[in-house]
Design an enzyme around this catalytic site. Sequence first.
Site, PDB file in Angstrom:
ATOM      1  N   ASN A   9     -36.095  17.148  30.602  1.00 56.34           N
ATOM      2  CA  ASN A   9     -34.724  17.654  30.652  1.00 56.34           C
ATOM      3  C   ASN A   9     -34.245  17.779  29.209  1.00 56.34           C
ATOM      4  O   ASN A   9     -33.990  16.776  28.553  1.00 56.34           O
ATOM      5  CB  ASN A   9     -33.858  16.661  31.438  1.00 56.34           C
ATOM      6  CG  ASN A   9     -32.382  17.016  31.423  1.00 56.34           C
ATOM      7  OD1 ASN A   9     -31.995  18.088  30.955  1.00 56.34           O
ATOM      8  ND2 ASN A   9     -31.555  16.114  31.925  1.00 56.34           N
ATOM      9  N   TRP A  10     -34.155  19.010  28.741  1.00 58.01           N
ATOM     10  CA  TRP A  10     -33.749  19.228  27.335  1.00 58.01           C
ATOM     11  C   TRP A  10     -32.255  19.030  27.137  1.00 58.01           C
ATOM     12  O   TRP A  10     -31.784  19.029  26.006  1.00 58.01           O
ATOM     13  CB  TRP A  10     -34.159  20.639  26.889  1.00 58.01           C
ATOM     14  CG  TRP A  10     -35.598  20.748  26.462  1.00 58.01           C
ATOM     15  CD1 TRP A  10     -36.605  19.855  26.735  1.00 58.01           C
ATOM     16  CD2 TRP A  10     -36.195  21.793  25.664  1.00 58.01           C
ATOM     17  NE1 TRP A  10     -37.779  20.279  26.163  1.00 58.01           N
ATOM     18  CE2 TRP A  10     -37.554  21.468  25.505  1.00 58.01           C
ATOM     19  CE3 TRP A  10     -35.710  22.973  25.091  1.00 58.01           C
ATOM     20  CZ2 TRP A  10     -38.435  22.277  24.782  1.00 58.01           C
ATOM     21  CZ3 TRP A  10     -36.585  23.790  24.379  1.00 58.01           C
ATOM     22  CH2 TRP A  10     -37.940  23.434  24.218  1.00 58.01           C
ATOM     23  N   LYS A  11     -31.499  18.916  28.236  1.00 60.95           N
ATOM     24  CA  LYS A  11     -30.034  18.765  28.140  1.00 60.95           C
ATOM     25  C   LYS A  11     -29.477  19.905  27.263  1.00 60.95           C
ATOM     26  O   LYS A  11     -30.001  21.015  27.337  1.00 60.95           O
ATOM     27  CB  LYS A  11     -29.680  17.372  27.623  1.00 60.95           C
ATOM     28  CG  LYS A  11     -30.375  16.277  28.456  1.00 60.95           C
ATOM     29  CD  LYS A  11     -29.920  14.883  28.170  1.00 60.95           C
ATOM     30  CE  LYS A  11     -30.676  13.908  29.075  1.00 60.95           C
ATOM     31  NZ  LYS A  11     -30.223  12.534  28.942  1.00 60.95           N
ATOM     32  N   HIS A  92     -27.345  14.815  38.011  1.00 63.77           N
ATOM     33  CA  HIS A  92     -27.632  14.017  36.812  1.00 63.77           C
ATOM     34  C   HIS A  92     -26.372  13.224  36.447  1.00 63.77           C
ATOM     35  O   HIS A  92     -25.262  13.723  36.580  1.00 63.77           O
ATOM     36  CB  HIS A  92     -28.052  14.918  35.651  1.00 63.77           C
ATOM     37  CG  HIS A  92     -28.614  14.138  34.508  1.00 63.77           C
ATOM     38  ND1 HIS A  92     -27.812  13.463  33.623  1.00 63.77           N
ATOM     39  CD2 HIS A  92     -29.892  13.889  34.137  1.00 63.77           C
ATOM     40  CE1 HIS A  92     -28.584  12.825  32.742  1.00 63.77           C
ATOM     41  NE2 HIS A  92     -29.850  13.074  33.037  1.00 63.77           N
ATOM     42  N   GLU A  94     -25.020  12.616  33.737  1.00 57.18           N
ATOM     43  CA  GLU A  94     -24.147  13.269  32.752  1.00 57.18           C
ATOM     44  C   GLU A  94     -23.258  14.316  33.417  1.00 57.18           C
ATOM     45  O   GLU A  94     -22.127  14.541  32.984  1.00 57.18           O
ATOM     46  CB  GLU A  94     -24.995  13.851  31.616  1.00 57.18           C
ATOM     47  CG  GLU A  94     -25.544  12.738  30.734  1.00 57.18           C
ATOM     48  CD  GLU A  94     -26.865  13.030  30.065  1.00 57.18           C
ATOM     49  OE1 GLU A  94     -27.274  14.209  29.989  1.00 57.18           O
ATOM     50  OE2 GLU A  94     -27.511  12.059  29.617  1.00 57.18           O
ATOM     51  N   GLU A 162     -32.587   7.264  37.722  1.00 57.98           N
ATOM     52  CA  GLU A 162     -32.236   7.166  36.307  1.00 57.98           C
ATOM     53  C   GLU A 162     -31.100   6.159  36.143  1.00 57.98           C
ATOM     54  O   GLU A 162     -29.921   6.517  36.338  1.00 57.98           O
ATOM     55  CB  GLU A 162     -31.775   8.531  35.769  1.00 57.98           C
ATOM     56  CG  GLU A 162     -32.849   9.598  35.794  1.00 57.98           C
ATOM     57  CD  GLU A 162     -32.629  10.645  34.713  1.00 57.98           C
ATOM     58  OE1 GLU A 162     -33.594  10.972  34.016  1.00 57.98           O
ATOM     59  OE2 GLU A 162     -31.489  11.131  34.550  1.00 57.98           O
ATOM     60  N   GLY A 168     -31.092   7.436  27.084  1.00 55.78           N
ATOM     61  CA  GLY A 168     -30.813   7.647  25.668  1.00 55.78           C
ATOM     62  C   GLY A 168     -30.545   6.379  24.881  1.00 55.78           C
ATOM     63  O   GLY A 168     -30.066   6.440  23.749  1.00 55.78           O
ATOM     64  N   SER A 208     -35.198   6.643  28.872  1.00 54.08           N
ATOM     65  CA  SER A 208     -35.944   6.114  27.722  1.00 54.08           C
ATOM     66  C   SER A 208     -37.451   6.034  27.955  1.00 54.08           C
ATOM     67  O   SER A 208     -38.110   5.107  27.481  1.00 54.08           O
ATOM     68  CB  SER A 208     -35.387   4.749  27.287  1.00 54.08           C
ATOM     69  OG  SER A 208     -34.045   4.888  26.838  1.00 54.08           O
TER      70      SER A 208
HETATM   71  P1  13P Z   1     -33.806   9.949  27.831  1.00 46.66           P
HETATM   72  O1  13P Z   1     -35.272  10.094  28.149  1.00 46.66           O
HETATM   73  O2  13P Z   1     -33.393  10.600  26.555  1.00 46.66           O
HETATM   74  O3  13P Z   1     -33.369   8.514  27.946  1.00 46.66           O
HETATM   75  O4  13P Z   1     -33.000  10.750  28.979  1.00 46.66           O
HETATM   76  C1  13P Z   1     -33.316  10.547  30.297  1.00 46.66           C
HETATM   77  C2  13P Z   1     -32.615  11.566  31.113  1.00 46.66           C
HETATM   78  O5  13P Z   1     -31.408  11.533  31.276  1.00 46.66           O
HETATM   79  C3  13P Z   1     -33.428  12.652  31.693  1.00 46.66           C
HETATM   80  O6  13P Z   1     -32.717  13.388  32.628  1.00 46.66           O
END
Ligand code: 13P
Length: 248
Positions: A9-11, A92, A94, A162, A168, A208
């Site tokens: 997931n590149w966000k 997600h 976020e 997650e 993160g 992570s």
């Molecule tokens: P990280 O791998 O940067 O912790 O992010 C996880 C995530 O939210 C993937 O959707």
Amino acid sequence: MARKLAAGNWKMNGSLAALAEVDALIGDLDGGCEVLLCPPATLIAPMAARATGSALMVGAQTCHPATSGAHTGDLSAAMLAEAGATHIITGHSERRTDHGETDGDVAAQTQAVLDAGLIAIVCVGETEAERDAAVTLNVISTQLAGSIPEGAAPAQIVVAYEPVWAIGTGRTPTLDQIADVHAHIREELSERLGAAQADHIPLLYGGSVKPGNAAEIFGVQHVDGALVGGASLKAADFGPIAAALAAS
Ligand code: 13P
């Protein structure tokens, strides 16, 4: 057994120049697991073009529940499919936090993904306060029940666990904690869909995941892959994670 999926997931990261990473990643793929990247929507079509003829699949990070209409700035699942997406992430944390998306919103989006013939990666996960209050499994049950629509075809569902506090942060749950939640998710899905169907739904861990911890996480029962954020941006990190999954 569920199929194995390494999803990135590149966000809100990446650019046309970053697609050089895709070429490097494709060169590394050995076919031992499914590999997916979900870039920002603007990069889906160029990334899909770049991935043509390779095993790399391309997905989206969210969609609007409607098929079309007066929804300025939004994209439908069918539009994302036309751009080249085969998967769409829903729920997600976020999106739940930044856009106030509820389980009901996530269920509607997930239904739209299924109606468009795509695969939904439905995300669930507890906050740190919820883990400290020892209500993690209740939170997961509520999110699962509310976010996966009635009658969803199991073949089009992937679930990603997650923990919000692990995203993160460089912090991860213990392997036992991951095992507990994944076993719980499998059980809840089995109760709802029957074991034969539930066993085929890939359960991803996210939060992570790095090349250094991927192999041990993939060794946990009911972990069928990962949803990777930061470490999916570079082929030098994501390639080894996919390789660890293929070897698990
Ligand atoms: P990280 O791998 O940067 O912790 O992010 C996880 C995530 O939210 C993937 O959707």
